[in-house]
Scaffold this motif. Structure first.
Motif, short mmCIF file in Angstrom:
data_model
loop_
_atom_site.label_atom_id
_atom_site.label_comp_id
_atom_site.label_asym_id
_atom_site.label_seq_id
_atom_site.Cartn_x
_atom_site.Cartn_y
_atom_site.Cartn_z
N GLY A 132 -19.47 -0.07 33.90
CA GLY A 132 -18.28 0.61 33.39
C GLY A 132 -18.58 2.04 32.98
N ILE A 133 -19.69 2.24 32.27
CA ILE A 133 -20.05 3.59 31.81
C ILE A 133 -20.28 4.51 33.00
N VAL A 134 -20.99 4.00 34.03
CA VAL A 134 -21.27 4.83 35.21
C VAL A 134 -19.95 5.23 35.87
N LEU A 135 -19.04 4.26 36.03
CA LEU A 135 -17.75 4.57 36.66
C LEU A 135 -16.96 5.59 35.83
N LEU A 136 -17.08 5.45 34.51
CA LEU A 136 -16.35 6.36 33.61
C LEU A 136 -16.86 7.79 33.78
N LEU A 137 -18.18 7.95 33.85
CA LEU A 137 -18.74 9.29 34.02
C LEU A 137 -18.35 9.86 35.38
N LEU A 138 -18.28 8.97 36.40
CA LEU A 138 -17.84 9.42 37.72
C LEU A 138 -16.41 9.94 37.66
N SER A 139 -15.54 9.22 36.94
CA SER A 139 -14.14 9.66 36.91
C SER A 139 -14.01 10.93 36.08
N LEU A 140 -14.91 11.11 35.10
CA LEU A 140 -14.91 12.35 34.34
C LEU A 140 -15.24 13.53 35.26
N TRP A 141 -16.23 13.31 36.13
CA TRP A 141 -16.62 14.35 37.07
C TRP A 141 -15.51 14.61 38.08
N ALA A 142 -14.87 13.50 38.54
CA ALA A 142 -13.80 13.64 39.53
C ALA A 142 -12.58 14.34 38.94
N GLY A 143 -12.42 14.27 37.62
CA GLY A 143 -11.25 14.84 36.97
C GLY A 143 -11.05 16.32 37.27
N GLN A 144 -12.14 17.07 37.38
CA GLN A 144 -11.99 18.51 37.63
C GLN A 144 -11.33 18.77 38.99
N TYR A 145 -11.61 17.88 39.98
CA TYR A 145 -10.98 18.07 41.29
C TYR A 145 -9.50 17.73 41.22
N VAL A 146 -9.19 16.72 40.40
CA VAL A 146 -7.78 16.39 40.18
C VAL A 146 -7.06 17.59 39.57
N ALA A 147 -7.71 18.21 38.58
CA ALA A 147 -7.09 19.33 37.88
C ALA A 147 -6.88 20.52 38.81
N HIS A 148 -7.72 20.66 39.84
CA HIS A 148 -7.59 21.81 40.73
C HIS A 148 -6.72 21.54 41.95
N ASP A 149 -6.40 20.25 42.17
CA ASP A 149 -5.59 19.91 43.32
C ASP A 149 -4.11 20.14 43.00
N PRO A 150 -3.40 20.88 43.87
CA PRO A 150 -2.00 21.21 43.52
C PRO A 150 -1.11 19.98 43.37
N TYR A 151 -1.33 18.95 44.22
CA TYR A 151 -0.46 17.77 44.11
C TYR A 151 -0.85 16.90 42.92
N TRP A 152 -2.13 16.49 42.89
CA TRP A 152 -2.55 15.53 41.87
C TRP A 152 -2.50 16.11 40.46
N SER A 153 -2.73 17.41 40.35
CA SER A 153 -2.66 17.98 39.00
C SER A 153 -1.25 17.86 38.46
N ARG A 154 -0.26 17.92 39.36
CA ARG A 154 1.12 17.77 38.87
C ARG A 154 1.39 16.32 38.45
N VAL A 155 0.84 15.37 39.22
CA VAL A 155 1.04 13.95 38.90
C VAL A 155 0.50 13.64 37.50
N PHE A 156 -0.65 14.25 37.16
CA PHE A 156 -1.29 13.91 35.89
C PHE A 156 -0.99 14.89 34.76
N THR A 157 -0.09 15.84 35.01
CA THR A 157 0.35 16.71 33.93
C THR A 157 1.60 16.09 33.32
N LEU A 158 1.45 15.50 32.13
CA LEU A 158 2.58 14.76 31.55
C LEU A 158 3.02 15.40 30.25
N GLU A 159 4.30 15.16 29.96
CA GLU A 159 4.89 15.58 28.69
C GLU A 159 4.39 14.65 27.57
N GLY A 160 4.36 15.16 26.34
CA GLY A 160 3.96 14.33 25.22
C GLY A 160 4.79 13.05 25.10
#
Lengths: 65, 686
Positions: B226-254
């Motif tokens: 679980g910890i290894v997968l979690l660190l992987l998704s942390l690393w993958a998060g930056q690509y999500v943030a830079h991707d025009p489509y996925w960054s919109r999917v994960f940008t949510l209102e409070g």
């Protein structure tokens, strides 16, 4: 008498399991054989299910803020 | 003899060192000092208090006795009652008491400067927090590990017992709401953070299936995966943030995140524990202990200079982070870390059933809380090591500083914390966020502080460390939320069962769903109120959390005082009475002011009055966008006032019932009936 590396590792693993509240099947088996040698012990899977039920269904807080 | 002389020399040296450190902290005039002074002051005080005060309590006041068998030795059933090595048990206890509380409070308190908060953390823990944890652990250990509620019922009476139970349930609901709000504020508009946290759910489900079906019961293995997968998704998060489509999917209102969290809490409470709750719990414990240790090493290696002045102008109560004067509001803003009532539930939960020998309660109860206090000191260091201007940019509500960097920088500089817009936007860019303005709730500030320290200590990008810190805080807050919802559900079913039997059946699916829904909606209400609050919610809700948590500590200390008096040790009852009186003064004053203070920024009713006048005149007040917003705000203010009132009544209820018992024992000289378990000699040697 010096403790062997193997038994130190076993102790370390037991300690980690206790700190994080993880089930310790080996300790259960060891105890079961000592206390109820006549009864069949639970399988690892049954023990795990039993452990979780006991840990989370008893209603006390396991974690703080 | 010479050993004794060495001991005197050593303890004199430690005391002098501590005194010098306090002098540096308090007398420093404007120049930047090293975090080392904060740490030395704290650690030297802890050492002296542990060596002398806790020893006095252990042997003089409580009479810990190693000849007496502990519940673990007497019952030793291999399940609850397991004699455990004291160091391992200290780890277990610490993992149970440590959470987001001690990390958030000091960060908010830093608005008044580093000194007031630091002093309260250090003095508070030594005289109040660690005392409470220790005495409750002792009392519960002498009663087979009974819970605080049961002890209150046994030693004070049924009235005190019911009040204590209601108090616990109410603090639980507020606690979950406030912690959830911290997570919402950290994740809104942050695709990287949102993605990583969202990934923890499938990871937990996978771990759950792995540990039940693929490799049954192999929890250690499953957690490492679980910890290894979690660190992987942390690393993958930056690509999500830079991707025009996925960054919109994960940008949510409070508000969206808040609704998702309520749904999550509800599901986690009714789903089988092996699937979601247990795997998450293990994941978060690992991450928690690992990061706290890493942060301690990081701070000790880097020893960052403290940028925040010792006192700021906001000691006058006009600060943007929380409203109200230093007394009482500083003392409720830092709850955990100085004194946390919630710990009394853990100290009367699993820990007392695992102690090998009575004398070890000192290290585990008192020592464990000193460790938690050190976590609070680390949070204070992290918050005060960043530029004050950036600190205020992150922690002031948008209603105060505006929502663009230029306006915010101008406003904050005007307060005397010089900062330019470029620094603010540069920080946002460095940590990989769109903005750092008004990220209230403490978690993002701690994350910036940690990124600041870790990037110097281990290298690497600030953005990675920032999101690592957010992940770590969010994961263990979410664990508190799902575990708390579940515990709340059991408590509610316990109460409802008195009204109508079937509702109390914890194995009945219908009763279970109903109670879970009530609890989730209960905290969900306060969470939603916080998210939509123009002042960012933390400003309103964090004080409620502080008040409720400190009041629970007041209840615990009342119970402890009662036990000491009934034990015939009334001459030592000042040990618990002093912190009790202080906590009553703080929480009752704070509670009273939150309800009745004429300043709308402090008092709920005064604020309600302003809104009501607006409604009458048909004018929108503050950031309200419609008349229905106005009615909502009015309703929220009144609910908050009522909840605060309930807290006050609950704590007074327990106190008055306890006073009756004290009177009977001390003045009417009635023979007290102490519900301690009988003495059983211990068979452990030496």
């Amino acid at each position: 008498m010096k403790e062997s590396i193997g038994s130190r590792l076993v102790r370390l693993r037991t300690a980690i399991k206790t700190v994080f509240g993880m089930p310790d099947y080996e300790a259960y088996l060891e105890r079961h054989r000592r206390v109820h040698p006549e009864k069949e012990p639970l399988s690892r899977r049954e023990y795990y299910a039993e452990y979780l039920k006991h840990r989370y269904e008893s209603g006390g807080p396991t974690r703080c803020c | 003899m010479s050993k004794k002389i060495w001991s005197i020399l050593l303890w004199t040296a430690i005391s002098v060192l501590g005194a010098v450190a306090f002098a540096v902290l308090a007398l420093n005039n404007g120049e930047t000092i090293s975090a080392a002074w904060l740490i030395v002051a704290a650690v030297a005080t802890y050492a002296v208090a542990y060596r002398f005060y806790s020893k006095f309590m252990a042997y003089k006041a409580f009479g810990l006795d190693d000849r007496r068998a502990t519940p673990a030795e007497v019952h030793n059933d291999g399940k609850d009652y397991v004699p455990t090595n004291k160091w391992v048990l200290l780890g277990h206890h610490f993992a149970a008491i440590a959470g987001a509380g001690p990390l958030v409070g000091p960060i908010l308190a830093a608005q008044m400067g580093y000194l007031p908060g630091t002093l309260w953390i250090i003095i508070g823990v030594v005289l109040a927090g660690a005392v409470q944890d220790f005495v409750i652990l002792f009392v519960s250990m002498r009663r087979d590990g009974r819970s605080l509620g049961q002890i209150a019922r046994d030693e004070i009476g049924p009235v005190g017992g019911v009040f204590a139970l209601i108090g616990v349930l109410a603090i639980m609901i507020i606690l979950i709401a406030v912690l959830a709000l911290v997570v919402v504020n950290a994740l809104k508009g942050s695709p990287w953070g949102m993605f990583t946290i969202a990934m923890t759910i499938p990871i937990a489900l996978l771990m759950g299936v792995y540990m039940r079906y693929i490799r049954p019961g192999r929890v250690l293995e499953g957690s490492i995966i679980g910890i290894v997968l979690l660190l992987l998704s942390l690393w993958a998060g930056q690509y999500v943030a830079h991707d025009p489509y996925w960054s919109r999917v994960f940008t949510l209102e409070g508000t969206t995140i808040a609704k998702l969290m309520v749904l999550y809490g509800f599901l986690a409470s009714i789903l089988p524990v092996w699937l979601l709750l247990a795997p998450r719990d293990y994941l978060s414990s690992f991450l928690k202990i690992g990061t706290v240790v890493l942060l301690a090493i990081g701070i000790l290696v880097v020893l960052p200079p403290i940028q925040m002045p010792k006192l700021t102008r906001f000691v006058d109560g006009t600060g943007p982070v929380f409203s109200g004067n230093l007394f009482p509001f500083l003392f409720i803003t830092i709850a955990c870390g100085a004194v946390s009532g919630f710990h009394s539930l853990v100290s009367s939960g699993t820990t007392p059933k695992m102690i090998q020998r009575e004398s070890q309660a000192r290290m585990i109860g008192y020592g464990g809380m000193l460790l938690e206090s050190f976590v609070a000191i680390m949070a204070m260091v992290a918050a005060t090591a960043i530029t004050p201007g950036v600190y205020f940019a992150m922690n002031s509500p948008a209603a105060v500083i505006g929502s663009d960097a230029v306006t915010a920088a101008a406003k904050i500089s005007q307060w005397g914390f010089t900062v330019d817009a470029q620094t603010i936007t540069q920080w946002a860019k460095d940590v990989g966020e769109n903005t750092i303005l008004s990220r209230t709730g403490g978690a993002p500030t701690l994350a910036v502080g940690m990124a600041h320290i870790f990037s110097q200590f281990l290298g690497g990008l600030k953005a990675f460390w920032y999101h690592f810190a957010i992940l770590f805080e969010a994961v263990f807050i979410l664990t508190t939320i799902d575990a708390g919802t579940r515990v709340g559900r059991f408590m509610l079913q316990d109460l409802l069962g008195n009204v109508w039997k079937p509702l109390g059946r914890t194995e009945s699916f219908g009763a279970n769903v109903l109670a879970s829904a009530l609890i989730s909606l209960g905290w969900g209400y306060f969470l939603y109120q916080g998210v939509t609050d123009p002042l960012g919610g933390i400003n309103t809700l964090w004080p409620l959390f502080g008040i409720s948590n400190q009041m629970l500590a007041g209840i615990a200390l009342t119970v402890a005082t009662t036990v000491l008096i009934k034990m015939g040790r009334a001459r030592y009852s000042w040990i618990t009475l002093v912190p009790l009186i202080w906590l009553l003064a703080v929480t009752l004053t704070a509670g009273w002011q939150k309800i009745f203070d004429p300043k709308p920024s402090v008092g709920f009713l005064a604020h309600a009055e302003v809104i009501a006048r607006g409604i009458e005149a048909g004018q929108l007040v503050g950031t309200a966008k419609s008349m229905s917003d106005m009615y909502k705000m009015l309703f929220n203010d009144r609910i908050d006032a009522i909840v605060t009132g309930i807290f006050i009544l609950v704590v007074l209820g327990v106190l008055i019932d306890a006073l009756r018992v004290w009177y009977q024992v001390l003045i009417a000289k009635k023979k007290p009936e102490l519900k301690e378990t009988p003495f059983v000699p211990s068979s452990l040697q030496g």
